[in-house]
Structures are given as C-alpha cells and as structure tokens.
Design a protein around this motif. Structure first.
Motif, PDB file in Angstrom:
ATOM      1  N   VAL A 222     -27.962  25.553  90.388  1.00  0.00           N
ATOM      2  CA  VAL A 222     -29.479  24.771  89.649  1.00  0.00           C
ATOM      3  C   VAL A 222     -29.701  23.637  89.943  1.00  0.00           C
ATOM      4  O   VAL A 222     -28.178  22.991  89.874  1.00  0.00           O
ATOM      5  CB  VAL A 222     -29.986  25.324  88.274  1.00  0.00           C
ATOM      6  CG1 VAL A 222     -29.713  26.763  88.356  1.00  0.00           C
ATOM      7  CG2 VAL A 222     -28.802  24.946  87.203  1.00  0.00           C
ATOM      8  N   TYR A 223     -30.559  23.257  89.808  1.00  0.00           N
ATOM      9  CA  TYR A 223     -30.050  21.081  89.758  1.00  0.00           C
ATOM     10  C   TYR A 223     -31.529  20.624  88.794  1.00  0.00           C
ATOM     11  O   TYR A 223     -33.116  21.850  88.475  1.00  0.00           O
ATOM     12  CB  TYR A 223     -30.894  20.836  91.062  1.00  0.00           C
ATOM     13  CG  TYR A 223     -32.272  20.620  91.368  1.00  0.00           C
ATOM     14  CD1 TYR A 223     -32.555  19.689  91.228  1.00  0.00           C
ATOM     15  CD2 TYR A 223     -32.520  21.125  92.197  1.00  0.00           C
ATOM     16  CE1 TYR A 223     -34.166  19.062  91.574  1.00  0.00           C
ATOM     17  CE2 TYR A 223     -34.165  21.358  92.834  1.00  0.00           C
ATOM     18  CZ  TYR A 223     -34.815  20.319  92.238  1.00  0.00           C
ATOM     19  OH  TYR A 223     -36.776  20.604  93.111  1.00  0.00           O
ATOM     20  N   TRP A 224     -31.377  20.112  87.893  1.00  0.00           N
ATOM     21  CA  TRP A 224     -31.845  19.033  86.287  1.00  0.00           C
ATOM     22  C   TRP A 224     -33.133  18.817  87.419  1.00  0.00           C
ATOM     23  O   TRP A 224     -33.340  17.952  88.261  1.00  0.00           O
ATOM     24  CB  TRP A 224     -31.270  18.165  85.773  1.00  0.00           C
ATOM     25  CG  TRP A 224     -32.348  17.481  84.845  1.00  0.00           C
ATOM     26  CD1 TRP A 224     -32.961  16.442  85.096  1.00  0.00           C
ATOM     27  CD2 TRP A 224     -32.217  18.248  83.536  1.00  0.00           C
ATOM     28  NE1 TRP A 224     -33.163  16.720  83.391  1.00  0.00           N
ATOM     29  CE2 TRP A 224     -32.707  18.156  82.432  1.00  0.00           C
ATOM     30  CE3 TRP A 224     -31.733  19.975  83.436  1.00  0.00           C
ATOM     31  CZ2 TRP A 224     -33.724  18.619  81.596  1.00  0.00           C
ATOM     32  CZ3 TRP A 224     -32.254  20.335  82.234  1.00  0.00           C
ATOM     33  CH2 TRP A 224     -33.706  19.584  81.149  1.00  0.00           C
ATOM     34  N   GLU A 228     -36.145  20.626  83.497  1.00  0.00           N
ATOM     35  CA  GLU A 228     -35.972  21.582  83.237  1.00  0.00           C
ATOM     36  C   GLU A 228     -34.941  22.110  84.685  1.00  0.00           C
ATOM     37  O   GLU A 228     -34.694  21.078  85.894  1.00  0.00           O
ATOM     38  CB  GLU A 228     -37.557  23.367  83.629  1.00  0.00           C
ATOM     39  CG  GLU A 228     -37.310  22.783  84.824  1.00  0.00           C
ATOM     40  CD  GLU A 228     -39.067  24.237  85.160  1.00  0.00           C
ATOM     41  OE1 GLU A 228     -38.870  24.795  84.415  1.00  0.00           O
ATOM     42  OE2 GLU A 228     -39.721  23.734  85.668  1.00  0.00           O
ATOM     43  N   TRP A 229     -33.938  23.359  84.514  1.00  0.00           N
ATOM     44  CA  TRP A 229     -32.872  23.587  85.916  1.00  0.00           C
ATOM     45  C   TRP A 229     -34.070  24.791  86.751  1.00  0.00           C
ATOM     46  O   TRP A 229     -34.885  26.000  86.097  1.00  0.00           O
ATOM     47  CB  TRP A 229     -31.975  24.481  84.694  1.00  0.00           C
ATOM     48  CG  TRP A 229     -30.776  23.775  84.250  1.00  0.00           C
ATOM     49  CD1 TRP A 229     -30.221  23.827  82.725  1.00  0.00           C
ATOM     50  CD2 TRP A 229     -30.050  22.342  84.389  1.00  0.00           C
ATOM     51  NE1 TRP A 229     -29.792  23.245  82.459  1.00  0.00           N
ATOM     52  CE2 TRP A 229     -29.390  22.498  83.488  1.00  0.00           C
ATOM     53  CE3 TRP A 229     -29.494  21.694  86.063  1.00  0.00           C
ATOM     54  CZ2 TRP A 229     -28.371  21.211  83.414  1.00  0.00           C
ATOM     55  CZ3 TRP A 229     -28.707  21.149  86.301  1.00  0.00           C
ATOM     56  CH2 TRP A 229     -27.866  21.111  85.165  1.00  0.00           C
ATOM     57  N   ILE A 230     -34.157  24.307  88.238  1.00  0.00           N
ATOM     58  CA  ILE A 230     -34.367  25.278  88.334  1.00  0.00           C
ATOM     59  C   ILE A 230     -33.505  25.126  90.546  1.00  0.00           C
ATOM     60  O   ILE A 230     -33.163  24.800  90.372  1.00  0.00           O
ATOM     61  CB  ILE A 230     -35.930  24.189  88.739  1.00  0.00           C
ATOM     62  CG1 ILE A 230     -35.571  23.045  89.919  1.00  0.00           C
ATOM     63  CG2 ILE A 230     -36.822  24.030  88.230  1.00  0.00           C
ATOM     64  CD1 ILE A 230     -37.061  22.394  90.723  1.00  0.00           C
ATOM     65  N   VAL A 231     -34.183  26.129  90.877  1.00  0.00           N
ATOM     66  CA  VAL A 231     -32.942  26.346  92.354  1.00  0.00           C
ATOM     67  C   VAL A 231     -34.116  25.877  93.046  1.00  0.00           C
ATOM     68  O   VAL A 231     -33.173  26.051  94.208  1.00  0.00           O
ATOM     69  CB  VAL A 231     -33.223  28.005  92.010  1.00  0.00           C
ATOM     70  CG1 VAL A 231     -32.133  28.835  90.897  1.00  0.00           C
ATOM     71  CG2 VAL A 231     -34.314  28.686  92.329  1.00  0.00           C
ATOM     72  N   ASP A 232     -34.798  25.389  93.405  1.00  0.00           N
ATOM     73  CA  ASP A 232     -35.075  24.795  94.577  1.00  0.00           C
ATOM     74  C   ASP A 232     -34.460  24.160  95.333  1.00  0.00           C
ATOM     75  O   ASP A 232     -33.701  22.975  94.637  1.00  0.00           O
ATOM     76  CB  ASP A 232     -36.391  23.756  94.874  1.00  0.00           C
ATOM     77  CG  ASP A 232     -38.125  24.456  93.766  1.00  0.00           C
ATOM     78  OD1 ASP A 232     -37.754  25.948  93.496  1.00  0.00           O
ATOM     79  OD2 ASP A 232     -39.025  24.469  93.673  1.00  0.00           O
ATOM     80  N   HIS A 250     -30.079  19.006  98.587  1.00  0.00           N
ATOM     81  CA  HIS A 250     -30.485  17.098  98.913  1.00  0.00           C
ATOM     82  C   HIS A 250     -30.107  17.190  97.326  1.00  0.00           C
ATOM     83  O   HIS A 250     -29.017  17.651  96.932  1.00  0.00           O
ATOM     84  CB  HIS A 250     -31.980  17.427  97.554  1.00  0.00           C
ATOM     85  CG  HIS A 250     -32.111  18.071  96.394  1.00  0.00           C
ATOM     86  ND1 HIS A 250     -31.466  18.323  95.366  1.00  0.00           N
ATOM     87  CD2 HIS A 250     -33.007  19.474  96.520  1.00  0.00           C
ATOM     88  CE1 HIS A 250     -31.926  19.772  94.790  1.00  0.00           C
ATOM     89  NE2 HIS A 250     -32.762  19.994  95.596  1.00  0.00           N
ATOM     90  N   LEU A 251     -29.715  16.065  96.600  1.00  0.00           N
ATOM     91  CA  LEU A 251     -28.220  15.369  95.437  1.00  0.00           C
ATOM     92  C   LEU A 251     -29.154  15.421  94.468  1.00  0.00           C
ATOM     93  O   LEU A 251     -30.556  14.553  94.465  1.00  0.00           O
ATOM     94  CB  LEU A 251     -27.883  14.060  95.886  1.00  0.00           C
ATOM     95  CG  LEU A 251     -27.215  13.824  96.910  1.00  0.00           C
ATOM     96  CD1 LEU A 251     -26.803  12.427  97.442  1.00  0.00           C
ATOM     97  CD2 LEU A 251     -26.464  15.312  97.012  1.00  0.00           C
ATOM     98  N   SER A 252     -28.998  15.184  93.215  1.00  0.00           N
ATOM     99  CA  SER A 252     -29.662  15.558  92.315  1.00  0.00           C
ATOM    100  C   SER A 252     -27.917  15.875  90.881  1.00  0.00           C
ATOM    101  O   SER A 252     -27.287  15.281  91.314  1.00  0.00           O
ATOM    102  CB  SER A 252     -30.505  16.182  91.523  1.00  0.00           C
ATOM    103  OG  SER A 252     -31.112  16.280  91.026  1.00  0.00           O
TER     104      SER A 252
END
Length: 541
Positions: A222-224, A228-232, A250-252
C-alpha cells in the motif's frame, strides 16, 4: 543556514539564520508543531548535523502526537502528513550536486535513510540497491537521470520505525471486516531536486517482516494517499515467511499491511465436515452425469442444461476441494493461485447461466403445453445453448480480469473482497436469480391458465407441472443458498448451513432427476436385475 540545538539559548549557523529549539520540545507536542512550522517555511539548506537533529526530534515526538490526537483520527492523519512532509523536506537538503555519483547514509533512533545522487558524468550502469535494516529498494536512477535535461537525479529513501503510530494500518479501508496489521516499517521514497520525476520502470521494494507472519493472512502493498492507505499502482511480487517484495509504478510513502479474519478460524470439525460433504456431493454429481448420459429418455426431453450444470458444478467443487487440500503448496505460487481463482469464477458463473437457460427452456415448454418440439430443438440446438452457457461466463471473467487483474488470488485462491470486486461474482448471480424468479412467476401464471383450458391434455399438464416443480426446486436449492454467502462471516452456524447446502447440490440433482424419475428408476431396476442374473445379452438389448 540554521543550527538546531536542545538548549534554551538560540544558536546561529554559518548562514546566519536563527531557530530556537527549546528543551520542552522533548515533552510537548505544541513545541514540535512550532518546529514543523519552521521547517515548512525554510528556504535555506541545513547542514547534515542539523538535519539529523531535526529529524530525530520530530520523529521521536510521534507518541506525543498520538496522545494529543486521542480519538480524533483526522487530527492523527493531519499530524502524520506534516511529519512526512517535514521529513522529506529535511532529507532533500542533504542532496548535493555531483558530476558522477554521491551516497549519504544515516541511522537514527527513529529513522534510517540513504540518499543517492548521480550526475551527467556518472559511469555506473545502475546504482546499488538502497538498503536499510528493514527494507530495500531497487530503482532505475540512471534511466531517470537520462530523462532530465541536466542528466542528473537523486533518490531519498527513508525507513521509519515510529511512523506506524501516526499512519496506522487501520487507515487501510476495505469492504470486508478484517484485522489489519502493519507488517513492515513505513518507508518513503522520493526524487528530490529532480526536475523530471517520471519513472522509467516499476520500482521494487523488499520489506522485512517486523511481526510474525500468518500464512492465512492476505498481504497488500500500500501507499499513503493523503488520508488513507491504498493499493493503486502497487502489487505483491512474491512473499515468504520473512520478506515480501512489492512493485510500484510511482514513488510515495509505502508499507506492507496484512489482513486477517476477525472471526476465529474454522474448527477441525468444520474442516472434516466440509471434506466429507464435498466428496459425497462429487460422487452423486458423477452418478447424475452417468444417468443423464447413459439412460434412455423419452423423446422431447432436453437434458443439455442439466448435464452442463452438473459438469460446471462438478468441475468447480472438485477444483476447489483440491485447491484447499493443497493450499500451502499453491498459495506461494501467485500466478497459479490467480489462474485457479479465475477458473473457479468461470465455472460457478457458467453453472448459473445454465440454470437460467433451463428456466428459459421450461418457460418455452410451458407456453407450448408440451416438451420442446423437434422444430424448437433445431432453433435451440445444443451447440447454440453451449455457446450461450459458456461464452457469457467467459466474457464476464475476461472483463473482470481486464479491468482489475490483481483482484484475483485471495488467500484461499478465490476473488478478493477488497474494493467491492466480489460483486463481479455475486452481481451476475443475483441478476440470474432475479430473472429466474420472474420466469418462474410467469410459468406459474401460465400453468394456472392452462388448467382452465378444457382442450388441454391432462397428461401434458401433469407432466409440465412436475417439470416446473422440479426446476423451481432446483432454483431454490442450487441458487438461493448462495445468498447465505453474504452472512457467513458473522455466524459459524450459517457457515455450516452454507457448506452443507452448497456441497450437496449433486445429491439434490441426483435425487430429483434420477431417483424420483419413474423411467430412470425402472431402468435402474432392469439393469440391476440383468446384472444379478448374469444375462449380459438381455441387458445389452
């Protein structure tokens, strides 16, 4: 520049900018918030020692933020975002212009970090893997630099040890009721002082698990995303008991979250009941198929829908049984698990499509007060029915895979319930059940009017009523129990009822269409008599 100290007296850095950091910042969140305000307003570069002091002070204060936010999750999210933003800004100050390459690493109580920079004269084909104690990252920084006009780029990689207190796993919103556990440190990967931040290829992160791995859990990379945390854009490449590799486009800020069932695991008795019931159902599915294929039926009887219902359900139950028995071997093979999930989706959906086809055939039969005539059979040939029965299910599964391929392959090698994707299975099922219900109501109305027709043959009406009764029973027994699937998580009793009803679908088909069929019973009796007498010639005749 600014010098940061923990004394009351302000200090002056070589750049001449003054910032007073009070001792109370170690004990009050308000002081740290003031420090965050100062960091956000900074326009000058801090030296290495001042950056690390600020980082350590801000990140060690997460417990104070948690206490001040109390039950206010919005405040917690806001504080987490500010800490992240300040951390990334501070670390970006460590990036130095270079013609070749430069590497800076630091280790603090609350964070580990590594900054790698490349310039126009770099001789490396690729940079080394960026590494902390709890995470690693592979990134094509050379390729990113080549896409920039000055042919330079930098990556900042941090692994936080306390950030999960602010950006909690509970902020990973899912439709199913599960327990969420942070299985890794929270990490951050950015491209500071890089004009073109477009990635040339996906970035791979390797997380070392910080908690005990549950083989029954479902892992998500997941990324922030602000709140919220999402998986996209992120997916699990592979995993074992100690490490998980994630790929992101992507980076995050990233993390690894495990979902486990909030209900207790099924008992051994439930597992045994499942095994016995499914095996019994499979045996009777097979007997029903043999009866449909080998027994002689009256002219006009069209068994193509029932045969294909049996084939679809027999294949689906058998595949699911084998998958669960060898789940420990199959689950680590993610591709195989996804293929099995897609195939199960297809088989169960095709069974429901065939159920709808049989309802349509019955409706035509009732409307014409007879079994489907030869002319009708030419119009509704077996080939045409098979095309509908299997192609519709194939299209639904194909579209589902095309739209969200990562939604296949849950911990049981089935469809993942996150993001509401389970409706790709339950949606068509509910539509078919609704259409069947409408058809059956129409059939009952038609039969009722037929009974008032004095010219109709009594035997025809009686035969049609029997067929309608059997098909309605089939609709109830094969279709309706799936509605229990919405509620099985809340009750073990409902799990047992759902298990028995769905595992005994073969038993029902065998009983209603074979054992309770006078013609088939007579053929069973004749065959049994022949076998007992040993007169094979008479039996063949």
């Amino acid at each position: 520049m600014t010098s940061i100290n923990t004394t009351v007296t302000p200090q002056t850095s070589s750049a001449g900018l003054n910032i007073t950091v009070l001792e109370e910042c170690k004990t009050t969140a308000r002081c740290v918030e003031n420090l965050l305000d100062l960091i956000e307003s900074l326009t000058q570069v801090l030296p290495f020692t001042d950056v690390t002091k600020c980082l350590d002070m801000v990140l060690n204060s997460t417990e104070m933020f948690v206490e001040s936010a109390a039950a206010d999750s919005n405040k917690l999210v806001l504080d987490g975002n500010r800490v992240l933003k300040a951390s990334e800004k501070l670390v970006s100050m460590l990036v130095k212009a270079t013609n070749t390459s430069d590497n800076i690493s630091f280790t603090l109580d609350s964070v580990e970090g590594q900054i790698y920079s490349v310039g126009p004269q770099v001789t490396l084909d690729e940079i080394p893997e960026l590494e902390t104690k709890k995470a690693f990252v592979d990134i094509d920084l050379i390729g990113i630099a080549k896409n920039n006009e000055i042919r330079s780029a930098a990556v900042a990689f941090m692994s936080f040890t306390t950030m999960e207190n602010l950006l909690k796993a509970d902020f990973f919103n899912t439709t199913n009721d599960t327990i969420k556990t942070m299985m890794s440190t929270v990490i951050s990967a950015t491209l500071p002082k890089t004009s073109n931040t477009t990635l040339t290829k996906a970035v791979n992160f390797t997380f070392r698990h910080i908690r005990e791995f549950d083989p029954n859990g479902s892992l998500s990379c997941v990324y922030w995303n602000i709140s919220e945390w999402i998986v996209d854009g992120c997916s699990v490449l592979n995993s074992n008991s100690s490490h998980t590799v994630c790929s992101c486009v992507h980076l995050s800020t990233f993390a690894l979250i495990m979902q486990t069932s909030s209900s207790p695991p099924p008992s051994d008795l439930l597992d045994l009941l499942n095994l016995v019931c499914v095996i019994v159902g499979l045996v009777l599915f097979s007997l029903a198929l043999l009866s449909f294929a080998l027994c002689q039926w009256s002219p006009g009887v069209n068994n193509v829908a029932r045969i294909n219902i049996c084939i679809s359900l027999l294949s689906a139950h058998l595949l699911f049984l084998l998958t669960q028995q060898f789940l420990s071997l199959i689950r680590p093979q993610q591709v195989l698990c996804v293929v099995i999930a897609g195939l199960l989706h297809f088989l169960f959906l095709s069974a429901f499509v065939w159920m709808f086809i049989e309802a349509v055939l019955l409706f035509i039969c009732v409307k014409n007060l007879s079994q489907i005539s030869s002319k009708k059979r030419e119009e509704l040939s077996s080939g045409f029915l098979c095309a509908i029965g299997y192609v519709v299910a194939l299209v639904v599964v194909g579209v589902s895979i095309g739209l969200i391929p990562e939604a296949y392959g849950s911990k049981h090698c089935w469809i993942k319930t996150a993001e509401g994707f389970i409706w790709s299975s339950l949606g068509p099922v509910c539509v078919i059940l609704a259409l069947n219900l409408i058809l059956f109501i129409k059939i009952v109305i038609t039969l009722n009017s037929t009974l008032k027709n004095l010219n109709a043959e009594v035997t025809q009406i009686k035969q049609t009523k029997v067929i309608a009764f059997k098909t309605v029973c089939q609709f109830v027994v094969l279709g309706c129990p799936w509605i229990l699937g919405f509620f099985t998580d809340s009750s073990e009793v409902l799990q047992i009822v759902f298990l028995i009803l769905n595992s005994q679908q073969g038993t029902f088909i065998f009983l209603i269409y074979c054992v309770l069929n006078n013609e088939i019973r007579q053929q069973y009796k004749n065959c049994f008599t022949c076998l007992c007498s040993g007169n094979s010639f008479k039996c063949n005749k």
